[in-house]
Write an enzyme that holds these catalytic residues in place. Structure first.
Site, short mmCIF file in Angstrom:
data_model
loop_
_atom_site.label_atom_id
_atom_site.label_comp_id
_atom_site.label_asym_id
_atom_site.label_seq_id
_atom_site.Cartn_x
_atom_site.Cartn_y
_atom_site.Cartn_z
N SER A 96 15.69 43.19 57.87
CA SER A 96 15.90 42.39 56.29
C SER A 96 14.49 41.80 55.85
O SER A 96 13.48 42.47 56.14
CB SER A 96 17.03 41.53 56.48
N GLU A 125 16.08 50.43 53.63
CA GLU A 125 17.52 50.09 53.28
C GLU A 125 17.58 48.95 52.40
O GLU A 125 16.54 48.23 52.11
CB GLU A 125 18.18 49.88 54.80
N HIS A 174 22.25 46.99 56.54
CA HIS A 174 22.88 45.57 56.72
C HIS A 174 24.38 45.76 57.42
O HIS A 174 25.03 44.59 57.40
CB HIS A 174 23.02 44.70 55.61
#
Length: 341
Positions: free
Chosen positions: A147, A243, A311
Site C-alpha cells: 500500500s 493494485e 488489499h
C-alpha cells in the site's frame, strides 16, 4: 531487546498500565556511497528478530497493535519496536523526521534481521527527503510492506539498489495463503510460480503472451503520486504490477492515464493489475476492464487483471526488482531469481 511471545505475555499487563519503553536502535555513520549494483538481503528464518516500524499511519487501537505482535511471534519471530512506532500525530505515526529515523535505525541495528512495516495508510512520501539511502545499501535486510509502503519500495530500490518485498504488513491477516507466499519468497528464496486460485473468477486477460522483466510497482495511487520525483526508478523493460482499493473507476482511469502521459507505459514489457478492491464502477461509469482495454491493450504487451496482489487477505509476496516471467493467458507470475541470499 527483542520480544518473544513469552516476554510479551509476561509484560502485557504492566504495559497496559504504564507503557513499555523501548530503547531506540543504535546508529552509526555510513561511509560507502550508493552504486548501481543491486543487493539481495539475507533470508529470514524462524527465530530472527523483526524490527517494527510505522513509516506512514499508526495502528490507532492498542489492542490491534498487541494482536499484531502476537501474530508475528506465532510465525516464529522475535520483535523489536522502533522508538516511535506507537506514536500518533493525526493520520501520521509521529513526525516525518521521527518516522524516517526509526526506519534508518532499524536497518542500522545489528540485532535486527528484517524490517516490517506495521501498516500503510499515508505518509511515506513525506519521509523520503529525510532518509539516507546509504543506510539501506550498507545494511541490507528484508524490508516488507504494501500500500503506502510502495513509496519506500520504489525509492529504496532506486537510491540504494536493495531488493525489497511487496508483501504483508504486520497488521495484515497472516492467513495460510499470505504466510505461505511470504515464507517461500522472503525466507526460502524460492523461484516459484504464483497462480490465481481456481475459485477466484475476478480475472481476465488483456493481451495474451509471455514476457520477462524486473518486477516494479505497488499501489497505483501511491505510485502515481511519485511521478516526477527523483525517487522513481526506470521502468524500462519492467513488468509493472499495480493494485488499489476504494477508488472510483474514473480515478483508476485518470491514474493510468498519468502513467501513460509520463511515458512509463511505453517502457514496460508487461503489465499486471492485481485487484481493485472495493472499486465501484457506479452509475454512468466505464468498467475496470474497459479502462484497461483502452489504455493497456494498445500497448500490445502481455497483460492481465486479477493476480493476488491487493488489499484483500489472500496476497502473494513479490521481490521488488527481481526478474519474473508472466504468462498473461494463464495469468501466472513466475519468479526467475531468488530475492534473498
Amino acid at each position: 531487546m527483542a520480544f518473544t511471545r513469552k516476554d510479551f505475555i509476561r509484560t502485557s499487563a504492566l504495559a497496559s498500565l504504564s507503557g513499555v519503553i523501548f530503547k531506540e536502535a543504535s546508529s552509526h555513520p555510513t561511509t560507502s556511497s550508493i552504486n548501481d549494483a543491486v543487493i539481495k538481503p539475507k533470508a529470514l528464518k524462524r527465530g530472527d528478530t523483526l524490527g517494527l516500524v510505522a513509516p506512514a499511519s499508526p495502528i490507532y487501537d492498542p489492542n490491534d497493535f498487541d494482536e499484531m505482535m502476537v501474530s508475528l511471534m506465532d510465525l516464529g519471530f522475535k520483535l523489536k519496536l522502533s522508538k516511535h512506532v506507537r506514536n500518533q500525530r493525526g493520520f501520521l505515526a509521529g513526525t516525518d523526521k521521527h518516522r524516517a529515523q526509526d526506519l534508518m535505525n532499524m536497518f542500522k541495528d545489528p540485532d535486527v534481521d528484517g524490517v516490517m512495516c506495521v501498516r500503510g495508510g499515508w505518509g511515506c512520501n513525506r519521509i523520503l527527503p529525510h532518509i539516507d539511502f546509504n543506510v539501506m545499501h550498507d545494511n541490507p535486510k528484508v524490508f516488507c510492506g504494501f500500500s503506502d509502503i510502495t513509496s519506500l519500495h520504489m525509492a529504496i530500490y532506486k537510491e540504494s539498489g536493495l531488493h525489497t518485498f511487496h508483501g504483508p504488513v504486520g497488521a495484515s491477516n497472516w492467513n495460510d495463503f499470505a504466510t505461505d507466499a511470504f515464507t517461500r519468497i522472503a525466507m526460502k528464496g524460492e523461484k516459484t510460480t504464483f497462480h490465481i486460485p481456481e475459485d477466484d473468477v475476478d480475472n481476465f486477460t488483456i493481451n495474451s503472451g509471455t514476457t520477462q522483466g524486473k518486477l516494479l510497482g505497488g499501489n497505483l495511487t501511491v505510485l502515481t503520486s511519485m511521478i516526477g520525483s527523483e525517487y522513481v526508478p526506470s521502468f524500462k523493460n519492467a513488468v509493472l504490477f499495480v493494485e488499489d482499493v476504494g477508488e472510483s473507476i474514473y480515478r483508476i482511469d485518470r491514474m493510468i492515464m498519468q502513467l501513460k502521459l509520463a511515458g512509463i507505459l511505453d517502457e514496460i514489457s508487461g503489465f499486471i493489475f492485481g485487484k481493485c478492491t472495493d472499486c465501484d464502477s457506479g452509475e454512468n461509469s466505464l468498467t475496470i476492464q474497459q479502462v484497461l482495454d483502452d489504455h493497456i491493450k494498445p500497448l500490445n504487451i502481455p497483460a492481465f487483471y486479477g493476480a493476488m496482489i491487493s488489499h484483500a487477505d489472500d496476497n502473494i509476496t513479490l521481490p521488488v526488482g527481481i526478474d519474473a516471467e508472466i504468462d498473461a493467458s494463464k495469468k501466472t507470475i513466475r519468479i526467475l531469481d531468488s530475492g534473498v541470499v
